[in-house]
Enzyme design. Structure first.
Site, short mmCIF file in Angstrom:
data_model
loop_
_atom_site.label_atom_id
_atom_site.label_comp_id
_atom_site.label_asym_id
_atom_site.label_seq_id
_atom_site.Cartn_x
_atom_site.Cartn_y
_atom_site.Cartn_z
N HIS A 272 0.84 -1.20 0.00
CA HIS A 272 0.00 0.00 0.00
C HIS A 272 0.88 1.26 0.00
O HIS A 272 0.69 2.16 -0.83
CB HIS A 272 -0.90 -0.02 1.24
CG HIS A 272 -1.84 1.14 1.33
ND1 HIS A 272 -3.15 1.08 0.92
CD2 HIS A 272 -1.66 2.41 1.79
CE1 HIS A 272 -3.73 2.24 1.11
NE2 HIS A 272 -2.85 3.07 1.65
N GLU A 273 1.84 1.30 0.90
CA GLU A 273 2.71 2.48 0.98
C GLU A 273 3.63 2.58 -0.23
O GLU A 273 3.95 3.68 -0.69
CB GLU A 273 3.52 2.46 2.28
CG GLU A 273 2.67 2.47 3.54
CD GLU A 273 1.62 3.57 3.58
OE1 GLU A 273 1.86 4.64 2.97
OE2 GLU A 273 0.57 3.36 4.22
N HIS A 276 1.86 4.44 -2.88
CA HIS A 276 2.00 5.89 -2.68
C HIS A 276 3.39 6.35 -3.15
O HIS A 276 3.53 7.38 -3.82
CB HIS A 276 1.85 6.23 -1.20
CG HIS A 276 0.44 6.23 -0.71
ND1 HIS A 276 -0.56 6.98 -1.28
CD2 HIS A 276 -0.14 5.58 0.35
CE1 HIS A 276 -1.69 6.80 -0.62
NE2 HIS A 276 -1.46 5.95 0.37
#
Length: 460
Positions: A272-273, A276
């Site tokens: 998820h990170e 980003h």
């Protein structure tokens, strides 16, 4: 030189110079925040709060200066702003929107908010460690009060929640979000019921075996690099709450949270990170410090994290490539687990109390709950001190589960400690955007199975 005596080219050059200077100053505040959440000793929190407040005040003063107003006044009606999709037009339009929004906030409010955020976040960490909501309750009250004040200042008589959402998703309204959640709720309920009632149920016990954290970190770093995250221009660290912090070109920092008895929790938070981080590393460095070099919105940012976490990271082709490596790294835990069984397990659908590790079917229900609770706190319908009970009741009603304690309940997210009211809906917007983007990207399973993610990353 007075702005009115300048030609439009000179005015635009100065506007961009000022915008970039502001971005550099903002990145200094970001670096302090990253340090606060990773390596800062707890004894330094009060001083860090003062540092943050001073920097926030300096930045606000520059962002709302009369010079900015003069330059924008000249440029917004110039030929540079006439071609809507050109870089100058985008920068002028967005910098004007941001200027007018920021100008509604007094410097005193901005510094007070920065100071309180630093203190509240530290208390939230301590309250989680002690499973004691009463420690955090006064600070939640403070952050809600500051958010109410900000919403009143920004809304100018309109919907206060709209004003907060605007910070993260420009143009989005509470009414649009409510309509989206209504549609999702009507569709997700029956879908969840049919899946939970199915005879085909994955075995997930293998995900809760022993996965040494040091090996998890090494595997996570290898996967992050393989999908395209440039470790020469970024780093992975550990924090109480996973996040991505883009300090500037060449410096994008990710944090993770690992659990030795839950492989999926750490791995998918990492992906998820990384999503980003890939978005930040993909922004054009030549436009740094301007809207053209910034994320389009937080919903778009979340679309990238959710896309890499779920649409790529939970796919069978992805694990056809990575599972043999994973099995080698964690042979004791996975020796008796086939690829198919593992893939089914990481895609299990089951209502739980935790948002960050929720499956794709129930995830948006977690966001709906937060959307409704934070609106209730901001309106005064829910007192912050009563949040734990309201939270647990919402989980019983919406998902049929109840948190075991406040750590699994209303202390699981740090967003409200940071004053991020209006942020949560962007996760659902990100899910919706990600599904559309991934469909438009076309079938890429064969490339994933070869360990090739460059094509998708380049398309994005």
């Amino acid at each position: 030189m007075p702005a009115l005596t300048m030609n439009t080219h000179e005015a635009y050059v100065e506007l961009i110079r000022i915008a970039r200077e502001q971005s550099v100053l903002s990145s200094c505040a970001d670096l302090l925040e990253w340090d606060e959440e990773t390596y800062m000793p707890r004894g330094g929190v009060a001083h860090r709060a003062e540092q943050s407040a001073v920097l926030a005040g300096m930045l606000h003063e520059r962002q709302t200066s009369p010079r900015m107003e003069d330059l924008l006044g000249l440029l917004e009606s110039s030929e540079l702003a006439s071609e809507a999709d050109s870089a100058p037009a985008v920068n002028i339009r967005e910098l004007g929107r941001l200027y007018r929004r920021r100008a509604l906030l007094p410097r005193e409010h901005v510094t007070e908010q920065a100071r309180a955020k630093t203190m509240a976040q530290q208390v939230w960490v301590e309250a989680r460690e002690e499973s004691d909501f009463s420690r955090f309750a006064p600070w939640l009250e403070t952050m809600v009060g500051l958010a109410r004040r900000e919403a009143a200042l920004l809304s100018q008589g309109g919907d206060p929640y709209d004003a907060l959402v605007e910070h993260y998703e420009p143009g989005m309204t509470t009414a649009q979000l409510s309509a989206l959640f209504t549609v999702l709720r009507s569709e997700l309920g029956p879908l969840l019921g049919s899946i939970v009632g199915s005879r085909k149920r994955p075995r997930t016990a293998m995900l809760r075996r022993e996965y040494p954290v040091d090996r998890q970190k090494l595997f996570a770093q290898a996967v992050a690099a393989a999908v395209g995250f440039d470790l020469e221009c970024g780093r992975l660290d550990v924090a109480a709450h996973p996040f991505c912090m883009a300090i500037g070109p060449g410096d994008t920092r990710l944090t993770m949270r690992y659990s030795e008895r839950s492989f999926g929790d750490g791995f998918f938070a990492m992906l998820h990170e990384v999503g980003h981080g890939l978005y930040e590393q993909g922004l054009p460095a030549e436009h740094y410090g301007t809207p053209m070099g910034s994320a389009a919105s937080l919903g778009m940012h979340e679309s990238q994290s959710r896309l890499w976490e779920n649409l790529v990271g939970r796919s069978l082709p992805f694990w056809a490539h990575f599972y043999p490596r994973l099995r080698n790294v964690f042979h004791e835990a996975l020796a008796d687990v086939t690829l198919e069984a593992f893939h089914l397990a990481i895609n299990r659908v089951e209502p739980t109390a935790l948002r960050a590790t929720a499956d794709e079917v129930t995830y948006n229900v977690h966001i709906m709950i937060r959307f409704e609770l934070e609106r209730a706190m901001l309106s005064g319908a829910l007192a912050p001190v009563d949040l734990p009970g309201a939270w647990n009741e919402a989980y019983r009603r919406e998902l049929g589960v109840e948190p075991r304690d406040v750590v699994e309940g209303c202390l699981q997210d740090g967003h409200w400690a940071e004053g991020l009211f209006g942020y949560f809906p962007t996760y659902t917007l990100g899910n919706v955007y990600a599904a559309q983007l991934f469909a438009a990207a076309g079938e890429r399973g064969e490339a994933f199975a070869r360990g090739d993610y460059a094509g998708l990353l380049a398309w994005l």
